[in-house]
Write a protein that holds these residues in place. Structure first.
Motif, mmCIF file in Angstrom:
data_model
loop_
_atom_site.group_PDB
_atom_site.id
_atom_site.type_symbol
_atom_site.label_atom_id
_atom_site.label_comp_id
_atom_site.label_asym_id
_atom_site.label_seq_id
_atom_site.Cartn_x
_atom_site.Cartn_y
_atom_site.Cartn_z
ATOM 1 N N GLY A 109 3.873 -5.250 -6.718
ATOM 2 C CA GLY A 109 3.297 -6.011 -7.817
ATOM 3 C C GLY A 109 2.044 -5.353 -8.344
ATOM 4 N N GLU A 110 1.464 -5.973 -9.353
ATOM 5 C CA GLU A 110 0.234 -5.500 -9.977
ATOM 6 C C GLU A 110 -0.874 -6.518 -9.747
ATOM 7 O OE1 GLU A 110 0.544 -3.938 -13.926
ATOM 8 O OE2 GLU A 110 2.711 -3.622 -13.753
ATOM 9 N N HIS A 111 -2.102 -6.032 -9.849
ATOM 10 C CA HIS A 111 -3.254 -6.915 -9.639
ATOM 11 C C HIS A 111 -4.399 -6.446 -10.518
ATOM 12 C CE1 HIS A 111 -5.954 -9.648 -7.508
ATOM 13 N NE2 HIS A 111 -6.842 -8.675 -7.535
ATOM 14 N N ARG A 112 -5.160 -7.424 -11.044
ATOM 15 C CA ARG A 112 -6.330 -7.103 -11.856
ATOM 16 C C ARG A 112 -7.497 -7.958 -11.374
ATOM 17 N NH1 ARG A 112 -4.751 -8.033 -17.430
ATOM 18 N NH2 ARG A 112 -3.957 -5.902 -17.368
ATOM 19 N N GLY A 113 -8.623 -7.328 -11.102
ATOM 20 C CA GLY A 113 -9.820 -8.053 -10.691
ATOM 21 C C GLY A 113 -10.280 -7.656 -9.308
ATOM 22 N N MET A 114 -11.615 -7.615 -9.099
ATOM 23 C CA MET A 114 -12.165 -7.110 -7.847
ATOM 24 C C MET A 114 -12.603 -8.196 -6.862
ATOM 25 S SD MET A 114 -15.632 -5.392 -9.430
ATOM 26 C CE MET A 114 -16.554 -5.358 -7.906
ATOM 27 N N TYR A 115 -12.564 -9.464 -7.252
ATOM 28 C CA TYR A 115 -13.069 -10.528 -6.374
ATOM 29 C C TYR A 115 -11.979 -11.420 -5.804
ATOM 30 C CZ TYR A 115 -17.324 -9.027 -8.622
ATOM 31 O OH TYR A 115 -18.353 -8.256 -9.089
ATOM 32 N N GLU A 116 -10.825 -11.437 -6.414
ATOM 33 C CA GLU A 116 -9.731 -12.266 -5.946
ATOM 34 C C GLU A 116 -8.757 -11.385 -5.171
ATOM 35 O OE1 GLU A 116 -6.387 -15.279 -7.892
ATOM 36 O OE2 GLU A 116 -7.366 -13.740 -9.099
ATOM 37 N N PRO A 117 -8.421 -11.733 -3.925
ATOM 38 C CA PRO A 117 -7.536 -10.860 -3.154
ATOM 39 C C PRO A 117 -6.144 -10.785 -3.759
ATOM 40 C CG PRO A 117 -7.912 -12.932 -1.999
ATOM 41 C CD PRO A 117 -8.857 -12.913 -3.160
ATOM 42 N N ALA A 118 -5.523 -9.608 -3.618
ATOM 43 C CA ALA A 118 -4.115 -9.430 -3.997
ATOM 44 C C ALA A 118 -3.279 -9.663 -2.745
ATOM 45 C CB ALA A 118 -3.894 -8.027 -4.541
ATOM 46 N N VAL A 119 -2.348 -10.603 -2.823
ATOM 47 C CA VAL A 119 -1.545 -10.985 -1.664
ATOM 48 C C VAL A 119 -0.070 -10.729 -1.977
ATOM 49 C CG1 VAL A 119 -0.922 -12.842 -0.077
ATOM 50 C CG2 VAL A 119 -3.240 -12.739 -1.041
ATOM 51 N N PHE A 120 0.612 -9.970 -1.099
ATOM 52 C CA PHE A 120 2.018 -9.624 -1.296
ATOM 53 C C PHE A 120 2.811 -9.979 -0.040
ATOM 54 C CE2 PHE A 120 -0.584 -6.550 -3.653
ATOM 55 C CZ PHE A 120 -0.139 -6.782 -4.947
ATOM 56 N N ASP A 121 3.954 -10.619 -0.237
ATOM 57 C CA ASP A 121 4.848 -10.954 0.869
ATOM 58 C C ASP A 121 5.739 -9.744 1.156
ATOM 59 O OD1 ASP A 121 6.891 -11.904 2.538
ATOM 60 O OD2 ASP A 121 6.727 -13.916 1.717
ATOM 61 N N VAL A 122 5.610 -9.169 2.360
ATOM 62 C CA VAL A 122 6.411 -7.995 2.731
ATOM 63 C C VAL A 122 7.378 -8.324 3.864
ATOM 64 C CG1 VAL A 122 4.684 -6.348 1.933
ATOM 65 C CG2 VAL A 122 4.601 -7.165 4.310
ATOM 66 N N THR A 123 7.677 -9.618 4.046
ATOM 67 C CA THR A 123 8.513 -10.048 5.174
ATOM 68 C C THR A 123 9.862 -9.340 5.187
ATOM 69 O OG1 THR A 123 7.460 -12.222 4.980
ATOM 70 C CG2 THR A 123 9.443 -12.063 6.359
ATOM 71 N N ASP A 124 10.482 -9.269 4.016
ATOM 72 C CA ASP A 124 11.841 -8.733 3.967
ATOM 73 C C ASP A 124 11.899 -7.227 4.185
ATOM 74 O OD1 ASP A 124 12.746 -11.267 3.492
ATOM 75 O OD2 ASP A 124 12.845 -11.035 1.315
ATOM 76 N N THR A 125 10.793 -6.537 3.950
ATOM 77 C CA THR A 125 10.791 -5.074 4.099
ATOM 78 C C THR A 125 10.040 -4.620 5.347
ATOM 79 O OG1 THR A 125 8.817 -4.913 2.705
ATOM 80 C CG2 THR A 125 10.962 -4.722 1.615
ATOM 81 N N PHE A 126 9.520 -5.574 6.124
ATOM 82 C CA PHE A 126 8.707 -5.229 7.289
ATOM 83 C C PHE A 126 9.587 -5.138 8.534
ATOM 84 C CE2 PHE A 126 6.114 -6.189 10.993
ATOM 85 C CZ PHE A 126 5.001 -5.393 10.777
ATOM 86 N N SER A 127 9.425 -4.045 9.255
ATOM 87 C CA SER A 127 10.131 -3.866 10.521
ATOM 88 C C SER A 127 9.180 -3.182 11.496
ATOM 89 C CB SER A 127 11.389 -3.015 10.332
ATOM 90 O OG SER A 127 12.060 -2.850 11.556
ATOM 91 N N PRO A 128 8.819 -3.835 12.613
ATOM 92 C CA PRO A 128 7.877 -3.240 13.566
ATOM 93 C C PRO A 128 8.303 -1.859 14.022
ATOM 94 C CG PRO A 128 8.252 -5.542 14.092
ATOM 95 C CD PRO A 128 9.251 -5.179 13.029
#
Length: 881
Positions: free
Chosen positions: A121-140
């Protein structure tokens, strides 16, 4: 302070990061459409720091020169116009949960985020955190490539422009301000982490405190978010632990997922938190745990520290009925505000080391300040700063990121901007409200609906922010802007000033004393006086050819490092010709200190008709030749820092006067005052008039009883202006608060019988002789901090003006418990010097590798260094024309 001990948090900042620069859009395209080959970057891959900034990484890689030296920053403006790609490759950690999130706290400013080549995804701004769900692509244990593409910085306005056209929430000082250059930060300025979410997590947390009938109240607002298959409720346990480790309040309740829960815990006989100078700062630990009702498994936890106190706001004494409440009351005690404005600590704010934050807050506390205003043209600071202020009792005045622009100063009404402002404001409100030091919110800096008319709550932009503050942090005052009117600037017209700004210059002798001595404003949230940095600092960022006294009108390099703050004409008018950089610095810093001290004393004489002073400014984000700061970029305190510290002492005697000069033989009546922040007490003030040889020409004694909430007029010093050999005469006050002992004040008042070049005679004082003998060995206090006491004595026949210590290894930051004081013949002071090993100094020359080398302290005084330097070089002028 809040700790990062939540379950399943794995920081990526410690990973090996690389950085590469590209022309715009090239990282997205990748290969040439025409020839099919890879589109190469404008740099190769270089090591990167996260948190950090692109400029520092480029400097360390040898790709740019030191941007803080001479005019080199102008050669670095290409950096903000490129796209920058951060890359790290790492084995995914063993995290397990219902969801895995990638949280980017400090993307500055517009970013594309890729996980193994997939755009998250994309994000604009330096004070609000960018949060991305990576559950489906995450593998330990699988290898992850994380790419963060930062587009070129937006073309926002610096100090001069139109506030109504503002469209970003990016820190504006980067785009050129009077105390900074154009050097626009690009980078990842805060932490990046992977977070494993269990069945639920604490999504929102508010912990505020109050007192009632002798009890401490800890008020909680907890919002819980469900992940995966939702269930009806979970168990929440809360413990409040006192500073001595005892659990003094606790509760355990069931809470429904997806809802917010409010609860108040009661603490008996609480240890109350006070601002610095008014009491101690005990901090209670609040720990919240979410547990599975059936198994007791821990699902999430948060822990923070806060103080228990009652915070109120009242109108000033004799306040106009329509004025806002500018007097802050903590635990029933009115707090007289003694503060400073804090600018970002560096242009490269992502690279500021925690040690620099700690040192600047300690310097504020050591100067008897009790408030820092975090200014709307800078940044909403990292949590660590607020944690330090909680610990040290420094109140926070927090502004949202809006500021004046000169051409127009009206808050922007652009719909997209208001939506961005609201999101960033909510993020700031929810994260900062848990700090006991936070005292005031403000819509921004110098926002005006018309020239000299501050904007009010009626402005739709500020009305929106006020509503958000009321919703998310209702217990704290929200001011529409600073200043808040009804006029913007300090004026001699009476009855129209509430909170005002200005001025920022020494207003000349005797005008300075008339303007500030007659003003009747209720609060003074921004004002200053400019003065040169010390030669030790100036020589770090100016080449030798630019190290002679010169007006900024004649030297573009000096102009580049402080254009607005040229004191050359002012200082030559008061002192005459200035032959060396040392002499110029001595004189310029003297007038800055003198000008600020008078303003502070004039304001404090009207306590609580005037409820406080906030100096512009404590620090600076890049090295200026001259500026309104008290501490320069290299953390060297100027003379004004120490004179401000004296003016801010809890108990002190002060003198009122209308000019720096008077005719010999003239009769003078000078009012003497005693200010106190403590309880009422009997006191005596001794007043001496002396000449440069220390001969007493006149003495008087005054007695009275101080009051905690007002300054005491204790008597009138009546004297005939003496004829002295050099035309100088000194007034020194000593204060004896009965039962507390007498302390000679470090500052005294120096007057002249000369109308032109008032202080020229001071340049010729040569009869003093200074000795400084260590009274003990260096005391190691841990953490790279050392203390030592020196016996400093004048063994000569004339006064030594402005005695101060210098640290010569340049491996340490240094402060003294007193400095820039005058020693008359035969007098001695014991001075404690504190040194701390430097950390995180950017763009600095290597300072040596001897980690065991102790500080090296020498004492100097007014014009001593100038006379030494005069032997070494001839006076010259800047030759860049």
């Amino acid at each position: 302070m809040e700790k990062s001990e939540r379950l399943g948090v794995w920081s990526l900042s410690a990973m090996r990061w690389e950085l590469k620069g590209f022309w715009p859009w090239v990282p997205v395209k990748g290969t040439s459409m025409e020839i099919g080959s890879e589109l190469m970057g404008v740099t190769d891959w270089i090591p990167a720091t996260v948190p950090g900034g692109v400029h520092v990484d480029l400097f360390r890689a040898g790709l740019i020169d030191n941007p803080y030296r001479d005019m080199a920053s102008t050669h670095c403006e290409w950096v903000e116009n490129r796209w920058w790609v951060y890359r790290t490759v790492f084995p995914a950690p063993s995290l397990a949960g219902e969801a895995i999130e990638l949280i980017c706290q400090g993307l500055d400013y517009e970013a594309l985020v890729y996980w193994n080549g997939q755009l998250l995804g994309e994000h604009r701004g330096m004070y609000e955190p960018a949060v991305f769900d990576v559950t489906d692509t995450f593998s330990p244990e699988e290898t992850v490539e994380l790419l963060i593409v930062l587009k070129q910085a937006p073309d926002e306005m610096g100090q001069i422009g139109k506030t109504s056209e503002t469209f970003t929430q990016k820190s504006r000082f980067n785009y050129k301000w009077d105390f900074s250059t154009r050097l626009v930060n690009v980078g990842i300025w805060d932490d990046i982490a992977l977070v494993a979410r269990q069945r639920c997590s604490i999504e929102e947390l508010s912990v505020t405190t109050d007192t009632e009938d002798g009890l401490g109240l800890v008020r909680l607002l907890v919002g819980v978010k469900a992940y995966g298959e939702a269930r009806d409720s979970v168990s929440m346990a809360v413990d409040v632990t006192a500073p001595d480790g005892r659990i003094v309040a606790s509760t355990q309740i069931d809470i429904a997922l997806g809802e917010s829960f409010r609860h108040t815990l009661v603490v008996e006989a609480p240890a109350l938190w006070y601002p610095s100078g008014y009491g101690e700062q005990p901090l209670y630990t609040v720990k919240i745990r979410l547990e599975d009702q059936a198994t007791g498994a821990l699902l999430d936890s948060r822990q923070l520290r806060t103080g228990i106190r009652k915070l109120e706001y009242v109108q000033n004494v004799n306040s106009p009925a329509d004025a806002l409440p500018y007097t802050f009351v903590v635990n029933g005690r009115k707090i007289y505000i003694k503060g400073a404005n804090l600018t970002p600590l560096d242009h490269m704010y992502g690279n500021v080391d925690p040690a620099r934050y700690e040192w600047i807050v300690r310097m504020a506390k050591a100067s008897h300040m009790n408030l820092l205003r975090i200014w709307g043209g800078g940044v909403i600071e990292k949590p660590y700063l607020y944690e330090l202020c909680d610990e040290m009792g420094i109140l926070i005045w927090q502004e949202f990121i809006q500021s004046s622009s000169g051409i127009d100063n009206e808050p922007s009404k652009k719909p997209a901007f208001l939506e961005l402002l609201a999101r960033n404001a909510v993020s700031a409100l929810r994260e900062r409200r848990n700090h006991v030091s936070l005292t005031v919110w403000s819509g921004g800096n110098e926002l005006m609906s018309a020239p000299n008319v501050p904007s009010t709550y009626e402005d739709s932009n500020l009305a929106m922010l006020r509503g958000l503050a009321l919703e998310h942090d209702p217990g704290r005052l929200f001011l529409p802007t600073s200043a808040s009117g009804p006029v913007q600037y300090i004026t001699e017209e009476r009855g129209v000033s509430h909170d005002v700004h200005g001025h920022w210059k020494y207003m000349n002798n005797p005008d300075h004393y008339r303007i500030y001595g007659q003003a009747d404003h209720l609060f003074h949230s921004e004002f200053g006086v400019d003065g040169l940095s010390g030669p030790k600092s100036i020589r770090k960022f100016l080449s030798p050819r630019y190290q002679q006294p010169v007006s900024m009108k004649q030297c573009t390099v000096w102009r580049h490092h402080g254009e607005w703050w040229d004191t050359y004409d002012r200082d030559t008018e008061l002192f005459g010709e200035l032959a060396t950089l040392e002499s110029f610095a001595d004189c310029s810093q003297w007038i800055q200190a003198e000008g600020l001290r008078y303003i502070l004393e004039a304001n404090r004489r009207r306590k609580f008709e005037n409820s406080g002073s906030i100096i512009w400014q404590l620090n600076e984000p890049w090295p200026n030749v001259s500026c309104t700061n008290l501490i320069d970029y290299y953390n060297e305190p100027k003379m004004a820092y120490y004179w401000v510290a004296e003016a801010f002492r809890s108990r002190r005697a002060s003198l009122d006067y209308a000019s720096l000069h008077a005719r010999a033989g003239e009769r003078q009546q000078l009012p003497v005052y005693v200010s106190t922040d403590g309880e009422s007490a009997d006191c005596t003030v001794g007043a001496e008039v002396l000449d440069s040889r220390g001969q007493r020409l006149h003495e008087q004694t005054f007695s009275g009883r101080t009051e905690a909430d007002r300054t005491l007029f204790i008597g009138m010093l009546n004297l005939e202006v003496p004829h002295t050999v050099d035309g100088l005469y000194y007034v020194r006050l000593s204060l004896d608060v009965h039962g507390e002992g007498t302390r000679k004040q470090a500052d005294l008042y120096l007057f002249s019988t000369e109308g032109k070049h008032v202080y020229a005679s001071a340049l010729n004082l040569r009869g003093g002789e200074l000795t400084a003998v260590p009274a003990d060995a260096w005391q190691d206090n841990g953490g790279g901090t050392f203390d030592r006491v020196y016996a400093v004595r004048n063994t000569g026949s004339e006064a030594l003006l402005h005695v101060y210590p210098v640290e010569h290894t340049d491996l340490y930051w240094m402060k003294a418990d007193q400095a820039y004081f005058t020693l008359f013949p035969g007098e001695e002071r014991r001075v404690q010097v504190t040194c701390k090993r430097k950390a995180g100094e950017l763009f600095a020359e290597p300072s040596g590798s001897d980690e065991n080398r102790q500080p090296e302290i020498a004492f100097s005084y007014f014009q001593a260094a100038a006379r030494q330097q005069e032997q070494l070089n001839k006076a010259g002028t800047c030759d860049d024309q």
